[in-house]
Design a protein around this motif. Sequence first.
Motif, PDB file in Angstrom:
ATOM      1  N   GLU A 137      -0.286  43.135 -10.846  1.00  0.00           N
ATOM      2  CA  GLU A 137       0.479  42.995 -12.086  1.00  0.00           C
ATOM      3  C   GLU A 137       0.050  41.772 -12.891  1.00  0.00           C
ATOM      4  O   GLU A 137       0.037  41.812 -14.119  1.00  0.00           O
ATOM      5  N   ALA A 138      -0.332  40.701 -12.220  1.00  0.00           N
ATOM      6  CA  ALA A 138      -0.720  39.473 -12.925  1.00  0.00           C
ATOM      7  C   ALA A 138      -1.967  39.681 -13.779  1.00  0.00           C
ATOM      8  O   ALA A 138      -2.190  38.933 -14.742  1.00  0.00           O
ATOM      9  N   MET A 139      -2.795  40.690 -13.437  1.00  0.00           N
ATOM     10  CA  MET A 139      -4.026  40.935 -14.176  1.00  0.00           C
ATOM     11  C   MET A 139      -3.904  42.080 -15.167  1.00  0.00           C
ATOM     12  O   MET A 139      -4.877  42.420 -15.849  1.00  0.00           O
ATOM     13  N   ALA A 140      -2.720  42.668 -15.287  1.00  0.00           N
ATOM     14  CA  ALA A 140      -2.551  43.823 -16.162  1.00  0.00           C
ATOM     15  C   ALA A 140      -2.850  43.480 -17.625  1.00  0.00           C
ATOM     16  O   ALA A 140      -3.498  44.250 -18.341  1.00  0.00           O
ATOM     17  N   GLU A 141      -2.391  42.339 -18.078  1.00  0.00           N
ATOM     18  CA  GLU A 141      -2.648  41.927 -19.455  1.00  0.00           C
ATOM     19  C   GLU A 141      -4.161  41.797 -19.701  1.00  0.00           C
ATOM     20  O   GLU A 141      -4.668  42.200 -20.757  1.00  0.00           O
ATOM     21  N   THR A 142      -4.862  41.248 -18.730  1.00  0.00           N
ATOM     22  CA  THR A 142      -6.314  41.097 -18.863  1.00  0.00           C
ATOM     23  C   THR A 142      -7.006  42.444 -18.908  1.00  0.00           C
ATOM     24  O   THR A 142      -7.918  42.668 -19.712  1.00  0.00           O
ATOM     25  N   VAL A 143      -6.588  43.364 -18.037  1.00  0.00           N
ATOM     26  CA  VAL A 143      -7.181  44.703 -18.038  1.00  0.00           C
ATOM     27  C   VAL A 143      -6.962  45.374 -19.393  1.00  0.00           C
ATOM     28  O   VAL A 143      -7.883  45.975 -19.967  1.00  0.00           O
ATOM     29  N   ASP A 186       1.592  47.027  -8.150  1.00  0.00           N
ATOM     30  CA  ASP A 186       0.329  46.483  -8.655  1.00  0.00           C
ATOM     31  C   ASP A 186      -0.597  47.596  -9.128  1.00  0.00           C
ATOM     32  O   ASP A 186      -1.200  47.514 -10.206  1.00  0.00           O
ATOM     33  N   ALA A 187      -0.732  48.633  -8.312  1.00  0.00           N
ATOM     34  CA  ALA A 187      -1.624  49.745  -8.657  1.00  0.00           C
ATOM     35  C   ALA A 187      -1.178  50.421  -9.942  1.00  0.00           C
ATOM     36  O   ALA A 187      -1.994  50.723 -10.829  1.00  0.00           O
ATOM     37  N   ARG A 188       0.108  50.658 -10.063  1.00  0.00           N
ATOM     38  CA  ARG A 188       0.628  51.313 -11.273  1.00  0.00           C
ATOM     39  C   ARG A 188       0.423  50.433 -12.503  1.00  0.00           C
ATOM     40  O   ARG A 188       0.073  50.931 -13.581  1.00  0.00           O
ATOM     41  N   ALA A 189       0.628  49.128 -12.347  1.00  0.00           N
ATOM     42  CA  ALA A 189       0.464  48.215 -13.483  1.00  0.00           C
ATOM     43  C   ALA A 189      -0.966  48.219 -13.987  1.00  0.00           C
ATOM     44  O   ALA A 189      -1.225  48.247 -15.198  1.00  0.00           O
ATOM     45  N   ALA A 195      -7.116  50.662 -16.733  1.00  0.00           N
ATOM     46  CA  ALA A 195      -8.233  50.803 -15.799  1.00  0.00           C
ATOM     47  C   ALA A 195      -8.555  52.283 -15.628  1.00  0.00           C
ATOM     48  O   ALA A 195      -7.650  53.111 -15.518  1.00  0.00           O
ATOM     49  N   PHE A 196      -9.847  52.619 -15.584  1.00  0.00           N
ATOM     50  CA  PHE A 196     -10.205  54.033 -15.465  1.00  0.00           C
ATOM     51  C   PHE A 196     -10.290  54.487 -14.010  1.00  0.00           C
ATOM     52  O   PHE A 196     -10.376  55.680 -13.730  1.00  0.00           O
ATOM     53  N   SER A 197     -10.232  53.540 -13.081  1.00  0.00           N
ATOM     54  CA  SER A 197     -10.249  53.858 -11.659  1.00  0.00           C
ATOM     55  C   SER A 197      -9.703  52.667 -10.889  1.00  0.00           C
ATOM     56  O   SER A 197      -9.631  51.551 -11.417  1.00  0.00           O
ATOM     57  N   LEU A 198      -9.323  52.911  -9.636  1.00  0.00           N
ATOM     58  CA  LEU A 198      -8.778  51.859  -8.783  1.00  0.00           C
ATOM     59  C   LEU A 198      -9.450  51.901  -7.424  1.00  0.00           C
ATOM     60  O   LEU A 198      -9.564  52.974  -6.825  1.00  0.00           O
ATOM     61  N   VAL A 199      -9.886  50.751  -6.926  1.00  0.00           N
ATOM     62  CA  VAL A 199     -10.271  50.615  -5.533  1.00  0.00           C
ATOM     63  C   VAL A 199      -9.056  50.125  -4.764  1.00  0.00           C
ATOM     64  O   VAL A 199      -8.413  49.143  -5.164  1.00  0.00           O
ATOM     65  N   VAL A 200      -8.726  50.823  -3.690  1.00  0.00           N
ATOM     66  CA  VAL A 200      -7.620  50.423  -2.831  1.00  0.00           C
ATOM     67  C   VAL A 200      -8.208  50.116  -1.463  1.00  0.00           C
ATOM     68  O   VAL A 200      -8.747  50.987  -0.795  1.00  0.00           O
ATOM     69  N   GLU A 201      -8.108  48.852  -1.055  1.00  0.00           N
ATOM     70  CA  GLU A 201      -8.788  48.403   0.164  1.00  0.00           C
ATOM     71  C   GLU A 201      -7.815  47.949   1.235  1.00  0.00           C
ATOM     72  O   GLU A 201      -6.839  47.254   0.963  1.00  0.00           O
ATOM     73  N   GLY A 202      -8.106  48.359   2.463  1.00  0.00           N
ATOM     74  CA  GLY A 202      -7.453  47.803   3.635  1.00  0.00           C
ATOM     75  C   GLY A 202      -5.947  47.909   3.638  1.00  0.00           C
ATOM     76  O   GLY A 202      -5.261  46.925   3.897  1.00  0.00           O
ATOM     77  N   THR A 212      -2.414  57.026  -4.465  1.00  0.00           N
ATOM     78  CA  THR A 212      -3.231  58.126  -4.999  1.00  0.00           C
ATOM     79  C   THR A 212      -2.372  59.123  -5.760  1.00  0.00           C
ATOM     80  O   THR A 212      -2.762  59.607  -6.830  1.00  0.00           O
ATOM     81  N   GLN A 213      -1.207  59.414  -5.217  1.00  0.00           N
ATOM     82  CA  GLN A 213      -0.305  60.364  -5.866  1.00  0.00           C
ATOM     83  C   GLN A 213       0.492  59.746  -7.005  1.00  0.00           C
ATOM     84  O   GLN A 213       0.993  60.466  -7.877  1.00  0.00           O
ATOM     85  N   GLY A 214       0.557  58.409  -7.029  1.00  0.00           N
ATOM     86  CA  GLY A 214       1.431  57.740  -7.975  1.00  0.00           C
ATOM     87  C   GLY A 214       0.766  57.211  -9.229  1.00  0.00           C
ATOM     88  O   GLY A 214       1.450  56.683 -10.113  1.00  0.00           O
ATOM     89  N   VAL A 215      -0.573  57.317  -9.325  1.00  0.00           N
ATOM     90  CA  VAL A 215      -1.272  56.865 -10.532  1.00  0.00           C
ATOM     91  C   VAL A 215      -2.119  58.006 -11.081  1.00  0.00           C
ATOM     92  O   VAL A 215      -2.516  58.912 -10.350  1.00  0.00           O
TER      93      VAL A 215
END
Length: 284
Positions: A137-143, A186-189, A195-202, A212-215
């Motif tokens: 969420e803290a980086m949403a404005e930047t994205v 965070d992912a939703r934000a 963002a056109f894609s998301l990496v979700v790690e670990g 995956t189902q929520g964005v």
Amino acid sequence: MSTTFTLDTATSRANPTPKPMRRLTVPAIQKRKGGEPIVMLTAYTARMAQLMDAHCDMLLVGDSLGQVIYGLPSTLSVTIDMMIAHGAAVVRGSYHSVVIIDMPFGTYEASPEQAFASAARIMAETGAAGVKLEGGEAMAETVAFLTRRGIPVVGHVGLTPQAVNALGGYGARGRDEAEQAKILADARAIADAGAFSLVVEGVVEPLAIAITQGVGVPVIGIGASAQCDGQVLVAEDMLGMFDRTARFVKRYDDMAGRISAAVERYAGEVRERAFPGAEQLYSI
């Protein structure tokens, strides 16, 4: 970069003849949400890009090059000059995959304006299709700032290596309900910010599936779930170049063992004066 082109093969071993193929685009990747899984691997050099390109949809020039290429203890010492040099090499070595370049630690966190200056330089000097940055969420404005100005962004949530000191290590994230809720938010934000894609790690698998189902954008997993919209690994890990790898890595080869064996044979022939032989020598 979406046009086809032909590499000059006459002067350099670095330029084998590519098969005619049109480069994928960011919109094409976006349309893969819920469809054919996206194949992504890291690449740091032109030659590795050439070998992987026809089989991948995306090539990630990850800041993991700090550890893989330079032997650094973490990604925190990686510089923007490193990323640009390797990113440009990967773009030169590919003609099909969407090339994404990590923005290194300290080049985007201060402000959206700092992030734009860094991202613009990376894209201008490499020819890459977009950049990746870590944070929720803290980086949403930047994205949002970047995407409104024509810079495609891949987000990265869950285990974020640039925040290893704050996280206390590289352990899996989302083991309790509070952290799961935070990472999902965070992912939703980041997705909502453009963002056109998301990496979700670990992260634990139920959380990866929920993200995956929520964005509405493709989710690319690494240590997440086969139910994600795609997968990414560090190429050298899956090729078996290192003795130690994360639990989520599957080794598809033992390149380290094969390289060591080849070098051992070479060393033996040199010491026995069996190399070079007649077929490697020039005669008058």
